[in-house]
Write an enzyme that holds these catalytic residues in place. Structure first.
Site, PDB file in Angstrom:
ATOM      1  N   HIS A 176       1.297 -15.907  -6.483  1.00  0.00           N
ATOM      2  CA  HIS A 176       0.149 -15.853  -5.572  1.00  0.00           C
ATOM      3  C   HIS A 176      -0.926 -14.899  -6.086  1.00  0.00           C
ATOM      4  O   HIS A 176      -1.984 -14.814  -5.488  1.00  0.00           O
ATOM      5  CB  HIS A 176       0.613 -15.416  -4.184  1.00  0.00           C
ATOM      6  CG  HIS A 176       1.105 -13.992  -4.135  1.00  0.00           C
ATOM      7  ND1 HIS A 176       2.110 -13.526  -4.956  1.00  0.00           N
ATOM      8  CD2 HIS A 176       0.726 -12.931  -3.399  1.00  0.00           C
ATOM      9  CE1 HIS A 176       2.317 -12.240  -4.695  1.00  0.00           C
ATOM     10  NE2 HIS A 176       1.494 -11.851  -3.765  1.00  0.00           N
ATOM     11  N   TRP A 218      -2.312  -8.307  -6.527  1.00  0.00           N
ATOM     12  CA  TRP A 218      -2.578  -7.428  -7.675  1.00  0.00           C
ATOM     13  C   TRP A 218      -1.312  -6.760  -8.187  1.00  0.00           C
ATOM     14  O   TRP A 218      -1.062  -6.627  -9.379  1.00  0.00           O
ATOM     15  CB  TRP A 218      -3.641  -6.382  -7.326  1.00  0.00           C
ATOM     16  CG  TRP A 218      -4.068  -5.613  -8.534  1.00  0.00           C
ATOM     17  CD1 TRP A 218      -3.905  -4.285  -8.749  1.00  0.00           C
ATOM     18  CD2 TRP A 218      -4.706  -6.139  -9.719  1.00  0.00           C
ATOM     19  NE1 TRP A 218      -4.414  -3.941  -9.991  1.00  0.00           N
ATOM     20  CE2 TRP A 218      -4.902  -5.067 -10.597  1.00  0.00           C
ATOM     21  CE3 TRP A 218      -5.114  -7.425 -10.115  1.00  0.00           C
ATOM     22  CZ2 TRP A 218      -5.499  -5.229 -11.852  1.00  0.00           C
ATOM     23  CZ3 TRP A 218      -5.710  -7.584 -11.361  1.00  0.00           C
ATOM     24  CH2 TRP A 218      -5.894  -6.486 -12.201  1.00  0.00           C
ATOM     25  N   GLU A 258      -7.524 -11.105  -1.667  1.00  0.00           N
ATOM     26  CA  GLU A 258      -8.383 -11.205  -2.850  1.00  0.00           C
ATOM     27  C   GLU A 258      -7.685 -11.990  -3.957  1.00  0.00           C
ATOM     28  O   GLU A 258      -8.016 -11.919  -5.121  1.00  0.00           O
ATOM     29  CB  GLU A 258      -8.809  -9.797  -3.304  1.00  0.00           C
ATOM     30  CG  GLU A 258      -7.915  -9.069  -4.284  1.00  0.00           C
ATOM     31  CD  GLU A 258      -6.585  -8.588  -3.731  1.00  0.00           C
ATOM     32  OE1 GLU A 258      -6.024  -9.195  -2.790  1.00  0.00           O
ATOM     33  OE2 GLU A 258      -6.078  -7.591  -4.272  1.00  0.00           O
ATOM     34  N   GLN A 267      11.799  -9.273  -7.284  1.00  0.00           N
ATOM     35  CA  GLN A 267      10.822  -9.813  -8.229  1.00  0.00           C
ATOM     36  C   GLN A 267      10.813  -9.135  -9.600  1.00  0.00           C
ATOM     37  O   GLN A 267      10.828  -9.798 -10.625  1.00  0.00           O
ATOM     38  CB  GLN A 267       9.432  -9.757  -7.606  1.00  0.00           C
ATOM     39  CG  GLN A 267       8.356 -10.285  -8.525  1.00  0.00           C
ATOM     40  CD  GLN A 267       7.036 -10.480  -7.818  1.00  0.00           C
ATOM     41  OE1 GLN A 267       6.941 -11.313  -6.927  1.00  0.00           O
ATOM     42  NE2 GLN A 267       6.036  -9.721  -8.192  1.00  0.00           N
ATOM     43  N   ASP A 305      -6.226   5.500   1.751  1.00  0.00           N
ATOM     44  CA  ASP A 305      -6.071   4.076   1.486  1.00  0.00           C
ATOM     45  C   ASP A 305      -7.462   3.444   1.444  1.00  0.00           C
ATOM     46  O   ASP A 305      -8.365   3.861   2.167  1.00  0.00           O
ATOM     47  CB  ASP A 305      -5.271   3.473   2.656  1.00  0.00           C
ATOM     48  CG  ASP A 305      -4.790   2.068   2.373  1.00  0.00           C
ATOM     49  OD1 ASP A 305      -5.637   1.209   2.107  1.00  0.00           O
ATOM     50  OD2 ASP A 305      -3.576   1.845   2.416  1.00  0.00           O
ATOM     51  N   ALA A 342      13.250 -12.287  -3.064  1.00  0.00           N
ATOM     52  CA  ALA A 342      13.602 -12.155  -4.479  1.00  0.00           C
ATOM     53  C   ALA A 342      13.364 -10.737  -4.983  1.00  0.00           C
ATOM     54  O   ALA A 342      12.351 -10.129  -4.653  1.00  0.00           O
ATOM     55  CB  ALA A 342      12.750 -13.116  -5.308  1.00  0.00           C
ATOM     56  N   HIS A 392       0.835  -1.210   0.000  1.00  0.00           N
ATOM     57  CA  HIS A 392       0.000   0.000   0.000  1.00  0.00           C
ATOM     58  C   HIS A 392       0.865   1.254   0.000  1.00  0.00           C
ATOM     59  O   HIS A 392       0.654   2.190  -0.754  1.00  0.00           O
ATOM     60  CB  HIS A 392      -0.891   0.020   1.247  1.00  0.00           C
ATOM     61  CG  HIS A 392      -1.920  -1.070   1.256  1.00  0.00           C
ATOM     62  ND1 HIS A 392      -3.257  -0.824   1.378  1.00  0.00           N
ATOM     63  CD2 HIS A 392      -1.797  -2.412   1.149  1.00  0.00           C
ATOM     64  CE1 HIS A 392      -3.925  -1.967   1.345  1.00  0.00           C
ATOM     65  NE2 HIS A 392      -3.050  -2.948   1.210  1.00  0.00           N
TER      66      HIS A 392
HETATM   67  C1  LIG Z   1       5.059  -5.246  -5.326  1.00  0.00           C
HETATM   68  O1  LIG Z   1       5.427  -6.432  -4.708  1.00  0.00           O
HETATM   69  C2  LIG Z   1       6.780  -6.676  -4.705  1.00  0.00           C
HETATM   70  C3  LIG Z   1       7.013  -8.057  -4.198  1.00  0.00           C
HETATM   71  O2  LIG Z   1       6.336  -8.302  -3.012  1.00  0.00           O
HETATM   72  C4  LIG Z   1       7.474  -5.595  -3.928  1.00  0.00           C
HETATM   73  O3  LIG Z   1       8.839  -5.823  -3.886  1.00  0.00           O
HETATM   74  C5  LIG Z   1       7.156  -4.267  -4.583  1.00  0.00           C
HETATM   75  O4  LIG Z   1       7.759  -3.234  -3.874  1.00  0.00           O
HETATM   76  C6  LIG Z   1       5.691  -4.065  -4.652  1.00  0.00           C
HETATM   77  N1  LIG Z   1       5.392  -2.882  -5.397  1.00  0.00           N
HETATM   78  C7  LIG Z   1       4.397  -2.082  -5.101  1.00  0.00           C
HETATM   79  C8  LIG Z   1       4.166  -0.961  -6.042  1.00  0.00           C
HETATM   80  O5  LIG Z   1       3.702  -2.238  -4.117  1.00  0.00           O
END
Ligand SMILES: *[C@@H]1O[C@H](CO)[C@@H](O)[C@H](O)[C@H]1NC(C)=O
Ligand SMILES: *[C@@H]1O[C@H](CO)[C@@H](O)[C@H](O)[C@H]1NC(C)=O
Length: 484
Positions: free
Chosen positions: A368, A371, A392, A353, A119, A351, A16
């Site tokens: 998983h 979103w 979700e 990612q 939020d 990781a 968030h």
């Molecule tokens: C999205 O998820 C990844 C992996 O959990 C995280 O490293 C990243 O900061 C997240 N990005 C946002 C925009 O929340």
């Protein structure tokens, strides 16, 4: 020139927080009349976000974004209780009010409070915006379809007196305006299937209707039907402004944590193109030992190259399970697994990612379906095999596999959260899912994924859908400013 000051209130959870900060950057970059103050609430436990929030002030270089840390509060509610978040937000209201009052007092004559951006779980703070006489907007970090689901279920409950929790374990399907396909009850989030938690959740849906607008981290071209259906479900103005990703935010987190992921990138560099299946389950993703063994078995039997982000179950079970890395993953893996797979696979902890998904060696992603991860995989055009855990994610998996035809399935209704848990998936099921995923190259689904990838990159560029939507949002904010 009059400056419009927006107050952002994210909950202090990584996903968030990061995306709301990215949203703030988008706004101030786009219009020199806007500035943002982000209020950072503090969870009454160490949620691994302190190092991130403390680094924000220095790492976010934008001159018109400020961070204000609110004092922590010991609210004495069990984290695993359905009331934790509600109580937490309630306890922060006086702090938010004080911080905003201070902001208003110290504002220069050309600066003016223009609104709250809340939020999606902080909708009860609309009251505060009302007290200050400014509009509130919601920042929705999930899909347009999920917003549609919240609004739809709330109508079913309040207007048609349907008891939503009775859908638990039901094989029924619901007519659902955001999808062309009926919605199976088994992919509803456990928050609405549980008596203790459905109340506050439905309340959020109701309150969102009363805001000036909902900003959604999606883009028109991805979910056209879902975006269009929202007006009919009674949503206020909606602004799809995504995909908002934090592709370089990742680097910063890496530096904070001290691991840089260089060894992972070096390993990937040595693998053939599109040959590696990547398994990663998000910041809260972890499994029990039995499930880990089945996964290991499946990977070994599939014969595919793999990169597996394997994280340790936290010792206590609670709503906010924050996994950690294993000192030695061999302790949970089958005897000799690491040795036998050394030439084809790599087991890692945390990781990077986005960097991994961007790598040409990646051929498929077992995810998983959070979103945020979904948007990242679409951005990089990597086909996903769904393995949802909580929140979700089952709903997202269904949208990806059935509604949008963009993902394959390992399982759509697997569940592992503190409210409900499904049985473990066998090595056979997982192996089948991995094989199917790695044979996707060149398929219709794969081609569609590449198209969506291009569209997602285009959405943010000048004149395109999300760009225009952000412009409409800014117009709305500036046109609704109370006159000085
Ligand atoms: C999205 O998820 C990844 C992996 O959990 C995280 O490293 C990243 O900061 C997240 N990005 C946002 C925009 O929340
Ligand atoms: C809804 O159904 C559940 C399960 O049958 C029941 O326990 C609950 O009290 C019902 N809720 C309402 C508001 O009727």
């Amino acid at each position: 020139m009059t400056h419009a000051e927006l107050v952002f209130v994210p909950i202090p959870a990584m996903g968030h927080l990061i995306s709301m900060v990215e949203m703030a950057k988008l706004l101030v970059d786009r219009d020199p009349r806007l500035s943002v103050t982000v209020l950072i609430m503090k969870f009454p436990f160490d949620a691994d976000v302190d190092s991130y929030t403390n680094s924000l002030a220095t790492s976010v270089a934008a001159a018109r974004i400020r961070f204000v840390h609110l004092p922590g509060e010991n609210i004495g509610t069990e984290i695993s209780s359905g009331r934790f978040l509600t109580d937490f937000i309630e306890s922060n209201k006086p702090h938010v009010k004080r911080a905003v009052a201070k902001l208003v007092d110290s504002a220069s004559s050309t600066q003016q409070l223009a609104g709250f951006v809340l939020d999606m779980v902080c909708t009860t703070m609309i009251d505060l915006a009302d007290e200050f006489g400014v509009p509130s907007y919601v920042f929705f970090t999930s899909s347009a379809a999920f917003l549609g689901m919240m609004l739809h279920l709330q109508l079913l409950q309040d207007e048609h007196h349907v008891n939503i929790t009775e859908f638990k374990d039901s094989a029924s399907e619901l007519d659902f305006p955001s999808f062309t396909n009926p919605l199976p009850a088994k992919v509803l989030p456990s928050v609405v299937l549980t008596k203790e938690s459905i109340g506050p959740f439905m309340e959020q849906a109701k309150r969102m209707r009363a805001t000036k607008g909902i900003i959604i981290n999606t883009f028109d071209e991805l979910e056209p039907q879902a975006v269009r259906s929202l007006a009919g479900l009674g949503a206020p103005a909606v602004y799809p402004v995504g995909p908002i990703l934090s592709l370089n935010g990742e680097t910063k987190k890496k530096d904070i944590d001290g691991h840089r992921g260089d060894d992972i990138m070096e390993w990937l560099d040595k693998q053939p193109p599109s040959s590696v299946v990547f398994l990663c389950f998000g910041s809260m993703g972890c499994f029990g030992e039995d499930q880990v063994k089945q996964m290991a078995c499946a990977l070994e039997r599939s014969g595919h190259r793999f990169l597996w982000s394997l994280r340790r179950l936290p010792p206590s079970k609670g709503q906010l399970e924050i996994p950690s890395d294993y000192a030695d993953p061999a302790e949970v893996l089958p005897e000799g697994f690491l040795h036998r797979t050394a030439s084809v696979g790599k087991v890692i902890g945390w990781a990077p990612q986005a960097a991994v998904l961007a790598h040409r060696a990646i051929g498929g992603f077992v995810s998983h379906c959070g979103w945020n991860s979904t948007l990242e995989s679409l951005w990089f055009g990597v086909v996903v095999a769904t393995w949802p855990l909580r929140g979700e994610q089952q709903f997202n998996a269904f949208e990806l596999v059935v509604e949008l035809g963009l993902a394959t399935e390992i399982k759509m209704d697997y569940r592992r959260d503190f409210r409900m848990e499904s049985g473990i998936l066998t090595a056979d099921e997982i192996e089948g899912g991995i094989r199917k995923l790695m044979e996707e190259a060149g398929s219709e689904r794969w081609k569609k994924g590449k198209e969506v990838s291009e569209k997602s990159r285009k959405a943010l560029t000048k004149g395109s859908s999300s760009y225009l939507s952000l412009g409409r949002l800014i117009d709305d904010i500036l046109n609704n400013m109370p006159l000085i």
